[in-house]
Write an enzyme that holds these catalytic residues in place. Structure first.
Site, mmCIF file in Angstrom:
data_model
loop_
_atom_site.group_PDB
_atom_site.id
_atom_site.type_symbol
_atom_site.label_atom_id
_atom_site.label_comp_id
_atom_site.label_asym_id
_atom_site.label_seq_id
_atom_site.Cartn_x
_atom_site.Cartn_y
_atom_site.Cartn_z
ATOM 1 N N ASN A 122 0.818 -1.134 -0.038
ATOM 2 C CA ASN A 122 0.251 -0.092 -0.175
ATOM 3 C C ASN A 122 0.849 1.258 0.033
ATOM 4 O OD1 ASN A 122 -2.355 1.198 -0.071
ATOM 5 N ND2 ASN A 122 -2.627 1.299 2.179
ATOM 6 N N ARG A 127 8.205 6.882 -2.046
ATOM 7 C CA ARG A 127 8.187 6.881 -0.760
ATOM 8 C C ARG A 127 8.797 5.526 -0.250
ATOM 9 N NH1 ARG A 127 5.116 6.317 4.022
ATOM 10 N NH2 ARG A 127 3.527 5.203 3.109
ATOM 11 N N ARG A 173 4.718 -0.774 9.011
ATOM 12 C CA ARG A 173 5.453 -1.951 8.272
ATOM 13 C C ARG A 173 6.672 -2.041 9.004
ATOM 14 N NH1 ARG A 173 3.878 2.065 5.109
ATOM 15 N NH2 ARG A 173 2.460 1.742 3.434
ATOM 16 N N LYS A 215 1.607 -11.453 -3.230
ATOM 17 C CA LYS A 215 2.268 -10.440 -4.226
ATOM 18 C C LYS A 215 3.793 -10.147 -3.876
ATOM 19 C CE LYS A 215 2.912 -6.471 -6.270
ATOM 20 N NZ LYS A 215 4.345 -5.595 -5.917
ATOM 21 N N PRO A 232 4.286 -11.808 -10.092
ATOM 22 C CA PRO A 232 3.679 -10.794 -9.173
ATOM 23 C C PRO A 232 2.300 -10.333 -9.719
ATOM 24 C CG PRO A 232 5.952 -10.097 -9.318
ATOM 25 C CD PRO A 232 5.413 -11.213 -10.375
ATOM 26 N N ASP A 234 -0.039 -7.734 -8.999
ATOM 27 C CA ASP A 234 -0.473 -6.315 -8.451
ATOM 28 C C ASP A 234 -1.983 -5.881 -8.881
ATOM 29 O OD1 ASP A 234 0.182 -3.657 -10.579
ATOM 30 O OD2 ASP A 234 1.248 -5.601 -10.539
#
Length: 271
Positions: A122, A127, A173, A215, A232, A234
């Site tokens: 998320n 970032r 996280r 993922k 993966p 997404d």
DNA sequence: AACCAGGGTGATG
DNA sequence: CATCACCATGGT
């Protein structure tokens, strides 16, 4: 793969299917920054300045002893032309390849890849890169002779607390990162053994790590272990799969689902 | 100001 | 098993 020395640089000629900006900014790695034509990055305990102009790829100011490391890192010995040719029966893949075949799957360190994609949940790429920069600055080892820091080892990470990780600004996280580092340190997760496991078993071993779902596990397999058959999924790939490939990817991508995923992901996002 | 960003977890139908 | 709120944070 042809190359020669030019002063302190090593120059590669006629590399097909390779775009430095696409490869370094496609979201598989977060440790490269661009300044003019040059890209600066860190992998393991090494730093590199690299550029690409025309058909030349240049490793700058490189000790010859480090050359094999970077050739492997950039996956220069894999024949992507061959893989892309195999994709050509599919119209959508042909379009995606046409625009994005310069992306190569880097051979990155599994632990760094694991942590990086734990950060990716998320989240967005700038970032994620910022968080990793701050993490390396906080607890990574200084790269000898460079103003750079290596990605922290499991030992260095596990020595920290969630509070100590506050400067990283990883949010929720941070606790997953520490749990993953501890899992590796205690031997519950054997990152070298995972390399040798069949895909499904390797995937299961990774999803057993807190903060690692399907993922992220596929991202670690593809980017950290170079398992090109890992796919993966997404939101963007799921969009393509439902819109264009409701029966699944075509047979021509078999064994290279991860590479097809890269081309399709960027193609679909750039519509 | 509300919504999004290459998701995962834990709790519910 | 499908769905959903929640998770911190920064950018738009």
């Amino acid at each position: 793969m042809k190359f020669r020395r030019r002063g302190q640089d090593f120059v590669f000629f006629d590399i097909e299917c390779f775009s430095l900006p696409l490869t370094l900014s496609c979201g598989q790695t977060f440790r490269w920054s661009r300044s003019g034509e040059r890209w600066y990055g860190v992998a393991k305990n090494r730093a590199l300045s690299v550029s690409q102009t025309g058909s030349e790829l240049v490793f700058h100011d490189l000790r010859e002893a480090d050359l094999p490391f970077w050739i492997e890192y950039f996956d220069l010995e894999t024949d992507y032309t061959h893989i892309i040719d195999a994709f050509s029966p599919d119209k959508t893949l042909r379009e995606a390849c046409n625009a994005f075949c310069g992306i190569r799957i880097l051979r990155q360190d599994p632990f760094e890849t694991l942590c990086s994609f734990i950060f990716s949940s998320n989240n967005n790429i700038p970032r994620i890169a910022g968080m990793i920069d701050r993490l390396c600055l906080l607890c990574g080892e200084r790269v000898v002779e460079y103003d750079a820091y290596a990605f922290p080892t499991p030992e260095r990470l596990a020595a920290l607390s969630v509070e100590a990780l506050a400067p990283v600004r990883a949010g929720y996280r941070a606790k997953y990162l520490l749990a993953a580092a501890n899992s590796v340190l205690k031997g519950e997760t054997d990152l070298e053994k995972i390399r040798t496991l069949p895909l499904k078993e390797a995937h299961a071993a990774l999803t057993a790590i807190p903060g690692v779902g399907p993922k992220v596990a596929d991202c670690v397999l593809l980017y950290g272990y170079h398992r090109l058959e890992a796919l993966p999924k997404d939101v963007w790939v799921n969009r393509i799969l439902s819109e264009t490939y409701p029966q699944g990817l075509p047979a021509c991508v078999k064994g290279y689902e991860g590479i097809a995923q890269q081309y399709l992901f960027h193609w679909r996002r750039n519509i």
